[in-house]
Design an enzyme around this catalytic site. Sequence first.
Site, PDB file in Angstrom:
ATOM      1  N   GLU A  44       0.840  -1.190   0.000  1.00 23.05           N
ATOM      2  CA  GLU A  44       0.000   0.000   0.000  1.00 23.05           C
ATOM      3  C   GLU A  44       0.884   1.253   0.000  1.00 23.05           C
ATOM      4  O   GLU A  44       1.858   1.332   0.747  1.00 23.05           O
ATOM      5  CB  GLU A  44      -0.857  -0.028   1.272  1.00 23.05           C
ATOM      6  CG  GLU A  44      -1.787   1.151   1.470  1.00 23.05           C
ATOM      7  CD  GLU A  44      -2.625   1.031   2.754  1.00 23.05           C
ATOM      8  OE1 GLU A  44      -2.311   0.171   3.604  1.00 23.05           O
ATOM      9  OE2 GLU A  44      -3.599   1.799   2.886  1.00 23.05           O
ATOM     10  N   LYS A 130      -9.088   2.383  -2.555  1.00 22.21           N
ATOM     11  CA  LYS A 130      -9.485   1.780  -1.273  1.00 22.21           C
ATOM     12  C   LYS A 130     -10.909   2.202  -0.916  1.00 22.21           C
ATOM     13  O   LYS A 130     -11.212   3.394  -0.885  1.00 22.21           O
ATOM     14  CB  LYS A 130      -8.490   2.275  -0.223  1.00 22.21           C
ATOM     15  CG  LYS A 130      -8.516   1.621   1.124  1.00 22.21           C
ATOM     16  CD  LYS A 130      -7.345   2.194   1.963  1.00 22.21           C
ATOM     17  CE  LYS A 130      -7.179   1.493   3.290  1.00 22.21           C
ATOM     18  NZ  LYS A 130      -5.995   2.020   4.040  1.00 22.21           N
ATOM     19  N   CYS A 166      -5.653  -3.035   2.187  1.00 19.96           N
ATOM     20  CA  CYS A 166      -5.589  -3.031   3.661  1.00 19.96           C
ATOM     21  C   CYS A 166      -6.955  -3.064   4.363  1.00 19.96           C
ATOM     22  O   CYS A 166      -7.528  -4.133   4.532  1.00 19.96           O
ATOM     23  CB  CYS A 166      -4.750  -1.847   4.126  1.00 19.96           C
ATOM     24  SG  CYS A 166      -3.975  -2.123   5.755  1.00 19.96           S
TER      25      CYS A 166
END
Lengths: 588, 588
Positions: A44, A130, A166
Amino acid sequence: MPRLRLALAQVDTVVGDLAANVARARAAVAEAAAAGADLVALPEMCVTGYPVEDLALRPSFVAASRQAVADLARVVAEDGHGDVVVVVGYLDQDVDAAGRDVQRTGLPSLASQNCAAVLHGGEVVARYAKNHLPNSGVFDEQRIFAPGTHGQRVVVRGVDVAVLVCEDLWRDGGVTAQLAEAEHDPGLVLVVNASPYEQGKHRVRYDLCRSRAAETGCTVAYVNLVGGQDELVFDGQSLVVAPDGEVLARAPQFVEHVLVVDLDLPAGATDEGPGRLYDRVVVHADAGPEPQGRLRPVPVEPVEECEEVYRALVLGLRDYARKNGFTDVVLGLSGGIDSALVATLAVDALGAEHVHTVAMPTRYSSEHSLSDAAELAHRQGTRHRVVPVQPMVDAFVDGLGLAGLAEENVQARVRGVVLMGISNSEGQLVLAPGNKSELATGYSTVYGDAVGGFAPIKDVVKTLVWRLARWRNADALSRGEQAPIPESSIDKAPSAELRPGQVDSDSLPDYELLDAVVDGYVVGDLGHADLVARGASEELVDRVVRMVDRAEWKRRQYPPGTKVSAKAFGRDRRLPVTNRWVEPAARD
Amino acid sequence: MPRLRLALAQVDTVVGDLAANVARARAAVAEAAAAGADLVALPEMCVTGYPVEDLALRPSFVAASRQAVADLARVVAEDGHGDVVVVVGYLDQDVDAAGRDVQRTGLPSLASQNCAAVLHGGEVVARYAKNHLPNSGVFDEQRIFAPGTHGQRVVVRGVDVAVLVCEDLWRDGGVTAQLAEAEHDPGLVLVVNASPYEQGKHRVRYDLCRSRAAETGCTVAYVNLVGGQDELVFDGQSLVVAPDGEVLARAPQFVEHVLVVDLDLPAGATDEGPGRLYDRVVVHADAGPEPQGRLRPVPVEPVEECEEVYRALVLGLRDYARKNGFTDVVLGLSGGIDSALVATLAVDALGAEHVHTVAMPTRYSSEHSLSDAAELAHRQGTRHRVVPVQPMVDAFVDGLGLAGLAEENVQARVRGVVLMGISNSEGQLVLAPGNKSELATGYSTVYGDAVGGFAPIKDVVKTLVWRLARWRNADALSRGEQAPIPESSIDKAPSAELRPGQVDSDSLPDYELLDAVVDGYVVGDLGHADLVARGASEELVDRVVRMVDRAEWKRRQYPPGTKVSAKAFGRDRRLPVTNRWVEPAARD
């Protein structure tokens, strides 16, 4: 069932140094490609470093990140690896939304997003933003990022790979629930992460991956960042977990590593277009020839607790120094355990020739404080000097007529001025030796022992300081080396030596008792009743809670250190300085 | 058209001191009731103080707030004011949602909410939870609060009053858009606020109230918190704006005040039940008899810029000292303008007998540095002393062989140790004299002039320091008083006096030029091209941007101060310490 050769490249990046990060990613892709990888995943925000905090709000920085990821695609292809599919985290923006809203500041919104790019053939062929933005603990991503609203699949050698970032994996009922209910099952869930280290977190991460693998029925591949960044340490330990919970691969912790593993995965419905909730890009519709050989490296087992914490602290210190441009550090050596452990960490992080130790005796210093300091310096080979500070202390005490606590503090502050003077003359980073038990309770001198640019053990309670010291010595002995820390520094009763006969137990509860309450109150967020229920006396809980609540102001003047637990201080425990709230003593 | 007597009570609360805040609110309600008010509004989070930061996540604190607001309802009724309707901000929780989710910490969510309670007849008769949670700049409410999803109306003397909390008024397309489209128009929009002061913000707030009044077709009543809280100052200046933009009432700034005004407002459709998007509680269905007389106090006009900033700084300093338990402050007086202004602010905030000034000459101190300091102390009556620090400096310089920058810094650090020694002996709060221009560019000594518990002018650029000093002197003269600040402190070329002949312009650009770039880069978030477009040279912009980016580390060791602009440092400019990003010099 197609066989995919997957590489999880856990690399150590530097926030803001985009050129270096691109070069690091390029080298990792080359290493993976040399091992025959079809698909390479990098962490990330790999291109920018993580966390970028308010840099995400600068137009110049967003533009540079977009350019850098395009550059990475190009140079990977120039290296002859254009057919490798690369998934890499970077900073981008929702171009449609950018500028639509005007912020309170009067500036147009950037709509910055925490993204993963898919690179192939010299181009960025897809991007995923994300969906779930964490906003508690050390994270405040809702402040700086706009969430993505769409999934992304990429078909590699006939396998339909779902790309996540994540927090997308953590949120119940979120993206993974969508995957479990999607019209077409993915063949692999690939998550790029920047997940900070905490004590024992590998168990939490494994449990998470296992439960998501079961929920989605897919193999989960988890690549994590590695390296120190201010108070955070990212520990790598990238992981692949099968739908039945088997650990198919695990990388080592706290070091850069390219983990390459062959996975037999279900073929995807690659003739389908995008789904209702996701986009899809097809790189290789078919499985193609199998990779040569079969790569299934034995998963690296997690190390035991003391070694894990110790290595986290070494990495945090090494990267803080290196990334801020310091080769050398300087610290005071009191002969006590805290500064002894900090010196040992520094030697392990930077090498003995880069560690400058200073003994600064006053009239209250014991004989053994000087001899233990000298013995540590001798065993480890630090650059050691003795600076008697009684003349400086006398100048203040005589000039101001100080006594009592004011005289005690002036000794600690004189030592701080000496260390900063050496640092200003010679250029080292000053290390502050305070431990978490002291800091939590305010048992330290502001502008005294709190002086420094980094506090390596600020998140380590005193009892763990002793355990780490004993572990480090035993580890050395087990390898046939000399124990680096003098045994008397470990065994002596702790004392600040700021007045005759002083010991810590004059001012603090026994450390075993104290640390249990500090841990429960600071890290565990427990209230009074819960702390008592865990075995502490009401009197002890009241005393420690009062000390911790009062110590907030001091910590504002304290430098950053490395976090090893869920909560230390500072950003992750945001309390007003001006505050009269007192945690109730009665059971609530 | 019913006539409503409205009281906007801007009070100064203390975070965490719920009993004191309830007592303060009770007294304000009594004052309003004595003036015949039907409806009294108190600020956002009045019961708890604001901002509470992570206290919102403590179960004991949420429970205490809920109890305190119920206590307030009861004591108001006991005082004989049960028929007065009180709207007051406090901390509550969404009881239905609490405990539903387990956080990452393993603890159940509290679902804390930023609420306004409606009190009547000794009871809490309704509660409204803030719908829109600000999460930028100094605000991070999305981290600690769950948003409300429903509106709240309360019918008072036949007027249908819509209750809002702060950000609800700011958000385009949010709660106020719902009001504009609601099936029944409210007769009054009542907003409880904790809106921090910034230079000239009264214009922004008036524009906001005017546009929302026009959007909803309603009179808007805006009550604001007053008082200092860490780096924030809340400035009161509560406001009532008619649908046509007329200012019907405005309270003074920076002081507690109960503003009572009669408003002729449209009667509401009080026989209706709740609407689609809101609940409604009817206290008085009918207008009842008109209040006696007609209260329409002349709106207080905003003061001019220097006076406004000066008074913000005085309040910020006074409340920081008072609320943290300090009666007295101590600071070094160099004879220069920064410490002269800080001393004057302290005298105005706390009284001369509570201000301890210390001159600390070294061999590099000029004759006028001592005489100007003594003259200021004489004019203002501070408790002044002279502590020659050359002996302490010599002890370090001789003991360590320091020269150059290290010798300069040791002088500043010795002064820091002296001030902390005095503070430890006598109990004053140490004030740090650094201004925003110095801090932004790193032109200060860590653990030296940065030493202190509060930095009154950390958000004031140097050119504004001079303007404030001149304004304060002129204001005194206009009242027939002696000018408090020696003219030579204002007129002399600024110098740190740490080496012979040193002046600030050796190290810094001219302050007029510097401050324009600091303001544009730090406060305005402008990039390189924008800064040049505002008239600065490319070379100057490059130089200042580099200095500002490099100075972040120093500010970590700096105490809090009072914000007077949208962005100062610290929480509102969160950048990684370890960071290699350099703002591009080329036009971006």
